[in-house]
Design an enzyme around this catalytic site. Sequence first.
Site, PDB file in Angstrom:
ATOM      1  N   LEU A 116       0.874  -1.165   0.000  1.00  0.00           N
ATOM      2  CA  LEU A 116       0.000   0.000   0.000  1.00  0.00           C
ATOM      3  C   LEU A 116       0.913   1.216   0.000  1.00  0.00           C
ATOM      4  O   LEU A 116       1.963   1.219   0.647  1.00  0.00           O
ATOM      5  CB  LEU A 116      -0.902   0.025   1.248  1.00  0.00           C
ATOM      6  CG  LEU A 116      -1.937  -1.096   1.396  1.00  0.00           C
ATOM      7  CD1 LEU A 116      -2.687  -0.932   2.713  1.00  0.00           C
ATOM      8  CD2 LEU A 116      -2.920  -1.090   0.229  1.00  0.00           C
ATOM      9  N   ASP A 117       0.532   2.266  -0.726  1.00  0.00           N
ATOM     10  CA  ASP A 117       1.320   3.486  -0.719  1.00  0.00           C
ATOM     11  C   ASP A 117       1.447   4.020   0.708  1.00  0.00           C
ATOM     12  O   ASP A 117       0.591   3.764   1.566  1.00  0.00           O
ATOM     13  CB  ASP A 117       0.670   4.553  -1.598  1.00  0.00           C
ATOM     14  CG  ASP A 117       0.635   4.152  -3.065  1.00  0.00           C
ATOM     15  OD1 ASP A 117       1.495   3.360  -3.479  1.00  0.00           O
ATOM     16  OD2 ASP A 117      -0.253   4.649  -3.789  1.00  0.00           O
ATOM     17  N   LYS A 118       2.486   4.793   0.928  1.00  0.00           N
ATOM     18  CA  LYS A 118       2.745   5.352   2.260  1.00  0.00           C
ATOM     19  C   LYS A 118       1.509   6.019   2.854  1.00  0.00           C
ATOM     20  O   LYS A 118       1.169   5.792   4.014  1.00  0.00           O
ATOM     21  CB  LYS A 118       3.899   6.360   2.185  1.00  0.00           C
ATOM     22  CG  LYS A 118       4.195   7.058   3.506  1.00  0.00           C
ATOM     23  CD  LYS A 118       5.289   8.101   3.341  1.00  0.00           C
ATOM     24  CE  LYS A 118       5.506   8.873   4.641  1.00  0.00           C
ATOM     25  NZ  LYS A 118       6.533   9.928   4.505  1.00  0.00           N
ATOM     26  N   THR A 176      -1.632   5.656   2.036  1.00  0.00           N
ATOM     27  CA  THR A 176      -2.864   4.858   1.979  1.00  0.00           C
ATOM     28  C   THR A 176      -2.961   4.012   3.239  1.00  0.00           C
ATOM     29  O   THR A 176      -1.991   3.368   3.644  1.00  0.00           O
ATOM     30  CB  THR A 176      -2.875   3.944   0.738  1.00  0.00           C
ATOM     31  OG1 THR A 176      -2.814   4.745  -0.440  1.00  0.00           O
ATOM     32  CG2 THR A 176      -4.129   3.092   0.696  1.00  0.00           C
ATOM     33  N   ARG A 216      -5.182   5.966  -7.977  1.00  0.00           N
ATOM     34  CA  ARG A 216      -4.857   7.396  -8.015  1.00  0.00           C
ATOM     35  C   ARG A 216      -4.725   7.896  -9.455  1.00  0.00           C
ATOM     36  O   ARG A 216      -5.236   8.972  -9.799  1.00  0.00           O
ATOM     37  CB  ARG A 216      -3.564   7.633  -7.240  1.00  0.00           C
ATOM     38  CG  ARG A 216      -3.677   7.237  -5.772  1.00  0.00           C
ATOM     39  CD  ARG A 216      -2.318   7.092  -5.117  1.00  0.00           C
ATOM     40  NE  ARG A 216      -1.599   8.357  -5.090  1.00  0.00           N
ATOM     41  CZ  ARG A 216      -0.321   8.449  -4.743  1.00  0.00           C
ATOM     42  NH1 ARG A 216       0.368   7.358  -4.405  1.00  0.00           N
ATOM     43  NH2 ARG A 216       0.277   9.636  -4.737  1.00  0.00           N
TER      44      ARG A 216
END
Length: 319
Positions: free
Chosen positions: A143-145, A147, A244
Amino acid sequence: MEKRMYKVEKEDEQKRLDVYIVEKMPIEISRNLIQNAITKGQITVNGSQKKPHYKVKQGDEIQIDFHEVVEETKEEEILPENIPLNILYEDEELIVINKPAGLIVHPTPSIKTGTLVNALMYHVKDLDKKMQDATRLGIVHRLDKETSGVLVVAKNAFSHHLLSKEFKERKTMKYYLALIEGTLKEKEGEINLPLGRHPILRHKRAVVYNGREALTEYKVLKEFGDLATLVWIRLKTGRTHQIRVHFKYIGNPVIGDSLYGKNKIAKNLQIPVDRQMLHALKLGFYHPKSNEWMEFLAPLPDDFKNLLITLTNLKGRNS
């Protein structure tokens, strides 16, 4: 890790060799390291050494000495850290985390501390620390930082292999919630747009004609006037920054996304938004040992809930 062979498909024709390899590697490795590996002969095309800028052709057989390439990526030792974890489930094979926004999943060449991997090394006593690359210890998906939400981590090589295979073969179920800017013309549908690296800004992803297939299914849950929309999302593929980039492309960037959005909500209405409003709500997968189907739900974090309340109040005042 042994040598691996990739055969170039038509959709990848004319890509640079280094770009092709970066996209195909099962773990994230920088383009510079791949270029070094090509130069050293650790990556060959049809048995011959090529330059990093070589344009691959359909049918090319690319061999990677995976062990040598991964060895090159190893940096200084990654140390355990007592970082609090919200553990949703744990057994001898895996651990399921509700990741907070702001926590990086694994170390990078420039960041060695404060990541989920550092936390796992401290909290998970039966984690196999010899598994794959130490910087991505047990990480099956990311998961992105910024998120938040549910994420599964394997504890050993056996579970890592099977869970990774599930994600690759799209046998998992991934549901998200997102707050996006504006409103959508279609209240439910699917965004089917190929994604790849941005042709100029290499740290970004973009919709590109020769990119990899990317499918995002969505449904509008609630509209806040013309300001924002809460959407339910099902990821059918798992490309980097997929949600995104897809919503940015159709004109509805995720609120708070500093990389792909303009943060109109925060700027125009002076609503504090400290991160992208994207939450991995639900994850389903087959247990690697029992083959039992399992589902896990990560409750919405306070900042997401508070923004929903704020938008609801704003809508009420403007109606």
